[in-house]
Motif scaffolding. Structure first.
Motif, PDB file in Angstrom:
ATOM      1  N   ILE A 191       0.820  -0.974  -0.116  1.00  0.00           N
ATOM      2  CA  ILE A 191      -0.057   0.388  -0.020  1.00  0.00           C
ATOM      3  C   ILE A 191       0.608   1.181   0.149  1.00  0.00           C
ATOM      4  O   ILE A 191       1.821   0.664   0.663  1.00  0.00           O
ATOM      5  CB  ILE A 191      -0.920  -0.056   1.066  1.00  0.00           C
ATOM      6  N   ASP A 192       0.580   2.021  -0.936  1.00  0.00           N
ATOM      7  CA  ASP A 192       1.563   3.089  -1.231  1.00  0.00           C
ATOM      8  C   ASP A 192       1.244   3.870   0.089  1.00  0.00           C
ATOM      9  O   ASP A 192       0.164   4.078   1.061  1.00  0.00           O
ATOM     10  CB  ASP A 192       0.368   4.313  -1.736  1.00  0.00           C
ATOM     11  N   ASP A 193       2.293   4.519   0.699  1.00  0.00           N
ATOM     12  CA  ASP A 193       1.826   5.278   1.977  1.00  0.00           C
ATOM     13  C   ASP A 193       1.275   6.666   1.943  1.00  0.00           C
ATOM     14  O   ASP A 193       0.468   6.721   3.181  1.00  0.00           O
ATOM     15  CB  ASP A 193       3.826   5.864   2.456  1.00  0.00           C
ATOM     16  N   GLY A 194       1.565   7.149   0.629  1.00  0.00           N
ATOM     17  CA  GLY A 194       0.017   8.130   0.748  1.00  0.00           C
ATOM     18  C   GLY A 194      -1.272   7.999   1.418  1.00  0.00           C
ATOM     19  O   GLY A 194      -2.044   8.676   2.000  1.00  0.00           O
ATOM     20  N   ALA A 195      -1.468   7.117   0.122  1.00  0.00           N
ATOM     21  CA  ALA A 195      -2.671   6.276   0.246  1.00  0.00           C
ATOM     22  C   ALA A 195      -3.340   5.813   1.987  1.00  0.00           C
ATOM     23  O   ALA A 195      -3.670   5.788   2.679  1.00  0.00           O
ATOM     24  CB  ALA A 195      -3.254   5.264  -0.599  1.00  0.00           C
ATOM     25  N   GLY A 196      -2.403   4.822   2.299  1.00  0.00           N
ATOM     26  CA  GLY A 196      -2.164   3.967   3.730  1.00  0.00           C
ATOM     27  C   GLY A 196      -2.897   5.375   4.982  1.00  0.00           C
ATOM     28  O   GLY A 196      -3.312   5.514   5.595  1.00  0.00           O
ATOM     29  N   ALA A 197      -1.604   6.573   4.735  1.00  0.00           N
ATOM     30  CA  ALA A 197      -1.536   7.845   6.149  1.00  0.00           C
ATOM     31  C   ALA A 197      -3.667   8.174   5.704  1.00  0.00           C
ATOM     32  O   ALA A 197      -3.816   8.568   6.904  1.00  0.00           O
ATOM     33  CB  ALA A 197      -0.499   8.172   5.528  1.00  0.00           C
ATOM     34  N   ALA A 198      -3.234   8.376   4.451  1.00  0.00           N
ATOM     35  CA  ALA A 198      -4.964   9.009   4.229  1.00  0.00           C
ATOM     36  C   ALA A 198      -5.689   8.797   4.787  1.00  0.00           C
ATOM     37  O   ALA A 198      -6.909   8.513   5.544  1.00  0.00           O
ATOM     38  CB  ALA A 198      -4.763   9.613   2.928  1.00  0.00           C
ATOM     39  N   ARG A 238      -4.833  -3.003   6.780  1.00  0.00           N
ATOM     40  CA  ARG A 238      -3.218  -3.713   6.189  1.00  0.00           C
ATOM     41  C   ARG A 238      -1.873  -2.720   5.661  1.00  0.00           C
ATOM     42  O   ARG A 238      -1.051  -2.873   6.596  1.00  0.00           O
ATOM     43  CB  ARG A 238      -3.948  -3.820   4.807  1.00  0.00           C
ATOM     44  N   TRP A 239      -2.824  -1.083   6.294  1.00  0.00           N
ATOM     45  CA  TRP A 239      -0.946  -0.275   5.749  1.00  0.00           C
ATOM     46  C   TRP A 239      -0.662  -0.301   7.011  1.00  0.00           C
ATOM     47  O   TRP A 239       0.522  -0.364   7.047  1.00  0.00           O
ATOM     48  CB  TRP A 239      -1.208   0.991   5.916  1.00  0.00           C
ATOM     49  N   LEU A 240      -1.039   0.179   8.083  1.00  0.00           N
ATOM     50  CA  LEU A 240      -0.537  -0.484   9.738  1.00  0.00           C
ATOM     51  C   LEU A 240       0.151  -1.425  10.515  1.00  0.00           C
ATOM     52  O   LEU A 240       0.984  -1.703  10.652  1.00  0.00           O
ATOM     53  CB  LEU A 240      -1.463  -0.015  11.000  1.00  0.00           C
ATOM     54  N   LEU A 241      -0.502  -2.939   9.431  1.00  0.00           N
ATOM     55  CA  LEU A 241      -0.066  -4.611   9.842  1.00  0.00           C
ATOM     56  C   LEU A 241       1.309  -4.240   8.268  1.00  0.00           C
ATOM     57  O   LEU A 241       2.194  -3.865   9.378  1.00  0.00           O
ATOM     58  CB  LEU A 241      -0.384  -5.320   9.225  1.00  0.00           C
ATOM     59  N   LEU A 293       4.686   5.626  12.901  1.00  0.00           N
ATOM     60  CA  LEU A 293       4.699   6.578  11.226  1.00  0.00           C
ATOM     61  C   LEU A 293       5.892   6.754  10.572  1.00  0.00           C
ATOM     62  O   LEU A 293       4.944   6.769   9.385  1.00  0.00           O
ATOM     63  CB  LEU A 293       3.572   6.570  11.436  1.00  0.00           C
ATOM     64  N   SER A 294       6.700   7.360  11.221  1.00  0.00           N
ATOM     65  CA  SER A 294       8.058   7.744  10.599  1.00  0.00           C
ATOM     66  C   SER A 294       8.468   6.712   9.651  1.00  0.00           C
ATOM     67  O   SER A 294       8.967   7.507   8.379  1.00  0.00           O
ATOM     68  CB  SER A 294       8.929   8.737  11.608  1.00  0.00           C
ATOM     69  N   GLN A 295       8.728   5.871   9.721  1.00  0.00           N
ATOM     70  CA  GLN A 295       9.167   5.153   9.315  1.00  0.00           C
ATOM     71  C   GLN A 295       8.576   4.262   7.904  1.00  0.00           C
ATOM     72  O   GLN A 295       9.069   4.303   7.174  1.00  0.00           O
ATOM     73  CB  GLN A 295       9.303   4.108   9.670  1.00  0.00           C
ATOM     74  N   ALA A 296       7.192   5.130   7.609  1.00  0.00           N
ATOM     75  CA  ALA A 296       6.319   4.716   6.699  1.00  0.00           C
ATOM     76  C   ALA A 296       7.009   5.655   4.909  1.00  0.00           C
ATOM     77  O   ALA A 296       8.043   6.372   5.485  1.00  0.00           O
ATOM     78  CB  ALA A 296       5.301   4.910   6.952  1.00  0.00           C
TER      79      ALA A 296
END
Length: 126
Positions: A6-13, A38-41, A123-126
């Motif tokens: 999952i793209d970081d931008g889409a996941g964070a949004a 899914r992005w957080l996992l 989340l800074s790793q993302a």
């Protein structure tokens, strides 16, 4: 076959939308919640590679993470399972691990199935 990242931008949004919905006492649309979980996992697994602990968030996903002894067949010895809302709250820091355990919001089995130090995810790793 591995799931697409999952793209970081889409996941964070998605996470932001889900967090706002939860704070307002509701829930985000299913697709948003699925993407957020899914992005957080994905971020959790990226931050601590390994296969010692399996984190399950049905029906949206599961990951293995954390270095140490790993398994290759059957149910892993260290499993954490919770619902999507609880996982989002844990992963973003709006719920602590101790609060989740005390409230019976997570099921954790195994000597290493303790997410203290891993949630909230970095989340800074993302």
């Amino acid at each position: 076959m591995a799931r697409a990242r999952i793209d970081d931008g889409a996941g964070a949004a998605a996470v932001q939308e889900a967090v706002v919905a939860l704070a307002e006492g509701g829930s985000a649309p299913r697709t948003v919640t699925a993407t957020a979980v899914r992005w957080l996992l994905q971020v959790l697994a990226d931050g601590e590679p390994g296969a010692t602990v399996e984190v399950r968030v049905p029906p949206f996903g599961a990951v293995q993470f954390r270095e140490g002894l790993s398994h290759t067949r059957g149910t892993p010895p260290n499993v954490v399972e919770t619902d999507p809302s609880t996982f989002i709250r844990l992963a973003t820091g709006t719920l602590s691990w101790d609060e989740a355990v005390a409230g019976a919001l997570v099921s954790a089995s195994g000597s290493r199935a303790d997410l203290r130090g891993y949630v909230p995810v970095r989340l800074s790793q993302a």
